[in-house]
Write a protein that holds these residues in place. Structure first.
Motif, mmCIF file in Angstrom:
data_model
loop_
_atom_site.group_PDB
_atom_site.id
_atom_site.type_symbol
_atom_site.label_atom_id
_atom_site.label_comp_id
_atom_site.label_asym_id
_atom_site.label_seq_id
_atom_site.Cartn_x
_atom_site.Cartn_y
_atom_site.Cartn_z
ATOM 1 N N LEU A 83 0.824 -1.211 0.000
ATOM 2 C CA LEU A 83 0.000 0.000 0.000
ATOM 3 C C LEU A 83 0.856 1.258 0.000
ATOM 4 O O LEU A 83 0.495 2.263 -0.605
ATOM 5 N N ASP A 139 0.635 4.115 -2.689
ATOM 6 C CA ASP A 139 0.370 5.465 -2.190
ATOM 7 C C ASP A 139 1.348 6.484 -2.783
ATOM 8 O O ASP A 139 0.958 7.601 -3.120
ATOM 9 N N HIS A 184 -6.335 14.271 -1.523
ATOM 10 C CA HIS A 184 -7.257 14.133 -0.403
ATOM 11 C C HIS A 184 -8.200 15.332 -0.339
ATOM 12 O O HIS A 184 -7.862 16.443 -0.747
ATOM 13 N N LEU A 235 -7.899 4.041 -3.144
ATOM 14 C CA LEU A 235 -6.801 3.426 -2.389
ATOM 15 C C LEU A 235 -7.342 2.684 -1.168
ATOM 16 O O LEU A 235 -6.829 1.624 -0.802
ATOM 17 N N HIS A 236 -8.374 3.248 -0.525
ATOM 18 C CA HIS A 236 -8.958 2.612 0.658
ATOM 19 C C HIS A 236 -9.581 1.265 0.307
ATOM 20 O O HIS A 236 -9.581 0.335 1.111
ATOM 21 N N TYR A 248 -2.553 -0.131 7.181
ATOM 22 C CA TYR A 248 -1.846 0.990 6.549
ATOM 23 C C TYR A 248 -2.832 2.088 6.156
ATOM 24 O O TYR A 248 -2.595 3.276 6.402
ATOM 25 N N VAL A 249 -3.949 1.695 5.555
ATOM 26 C CA VAL A 249 -4.963 2.664 5.140
ATOM 27 C C VAL A 249 -5.529 3.407 6.353
ATOM 28 O O VAL A 249 -5.715 4.625 6.316
ATOM 29 N N GLU A 275 -2.634 5.736 7.708
ATOM 30 C CA GLU A 275 -2.182 6.722 6.735
ATOM 31 C C GLU A 275 -3.295 7.669 6.285
ATOM 32 O O GLU A 275 -3.043 8.854 6.045
ATOM 33 N N GLU A 276 -4.515 7.158 6.170
ATOM 34 C CA GLU A 276 -5.581 7.934 5.566
ATOM 35 C C GLU A 276 -6.747 8.252 6.513
ATOM 36 O O GLU A 276 -7.046 9.410 6.770
#
Length: 272
Positions: free
Chosen positions: A91, A95, A102, A129-130, A231-232, A235-236
């Motif tokens: 990821l 990314d 965003h 990405l999610h 990670y998602v 990170e997000e």
């Protein structure tokens, strides 16, 4: 016929991820009723999604990965660690490579390889990405259920699909409604919002196909999906839920995360 039956879990995974995509579209459909979304509500939605993904990463993916690795005679802690870190590394690579932007940021703050793509495309790619690890997780879970192992059942895979679907509803709204606020028509905002979930059936198919084709990689695949989801989240989802907040808004995001975790845990334990 036996060959066809052996690939039935792939069909199940595709239908399950079509369901999660459909729930994303339902959430995106809220744009036909609302032009804006309160920041506190949005933070709660993102927090809920984060909680579901954290719980699913352990209950539906990591724990079964460890049990399966032990059953296969593998060094369970090493298998889980390698798969988990590989998922995060994958990821991370996506990314830093895939152009995306965003919500709330200017066009020149887009991440990934520089491109001249429109702002709307970059915004949708950020949400896409999610959804890669979500679809992958559901696919791997249904593929694992094909081996009739105690730690991986069809009910557990179904619970995971339900949990991912639940958190996809607010996620769809979290894409389409901000796009509407930025000036998109309701129809265009809806189409972009639901499009962010199209990657889930693709990832679900690939995940299920991989694990039923190569059983020894199954524990790695489960841990890989868990690492990608965590990670998602880190990170997000959590940064976005906590960004530009004030008053009780941060608390709402935290409560949403707790509720999401509890809902996913209940689904997995009760059904799995």
């Amino acid at each position: 016929m036996e060959w066809l039956a052996s690939f039935f879990p792939v069909v199940q995974a595709v239908f399950a991820t079509l369901f999660t995509w459909g729930v994303t579209a339902l959430g995106a459909g809220l744009v036909f009723f609302f032009k804006s979304i309160n920041k506190t509500v949005l933070n709660g939605m993102l927090g809920f999604a984060a909680g579901v993904m954290i719980a699913a990463s352990f209950w539906s993916l990591l724990a079964p990965a460890i049990e399966m690795a032990e059953d296969l005679g593998q060094l369970a802690w090493l298998t889980a660690a390698v798969g988990f870190l590989a998922g995060g590394a994958f990821l991370w690579a996506v990314d830093v490579t895939l152009p995306h932007l965003h919500m709330g940021l200017e066009r020149d703050q887009a991440e990934g390889i520089k491109t001249g793509w429109q702002r709307s495309v970059l915004l949708v790619l950020a949400i896409t990405l999610h959804n890669i690890p979500e679809g992958l997780a559901v696919g791997v879970a249904f593929g694992a259920a094909a081996f009739d192992l105690p730690s991986a059942s069809l009910a557990g895979a179904t619970a995971l699909a339900l949990g991912i679907g639940l958190q996809n509803f607010p996620e769809g709204a979290a894409v389409s409604i901000p796009l509407r606020r930025e000036g998109f028509s309701r129809t265009k905002a809806f189409l972009y919002g639901q499009a962010s979930g199209i990657v889930e059936p693709i990832a679900g198919f690939l995940g299920a196909f991989a694990v039923i084709s190569m059983q020894p990689i199954l524990p790695y695949a489960l841990a890989f999906a868990a690492g990608a989801m965590i990670y998602v989240v880190v990170e997000e989802l959590i940064p976005e839920a906590q960004n530009h907040t004030g008053g009780n808004s941060t608390n709402v995001a935290t409560i949403g995360c707790m509720v999401g975790f509890a809902v996913m845990m209940i689904l997995d334990v009760a059904l799995g």
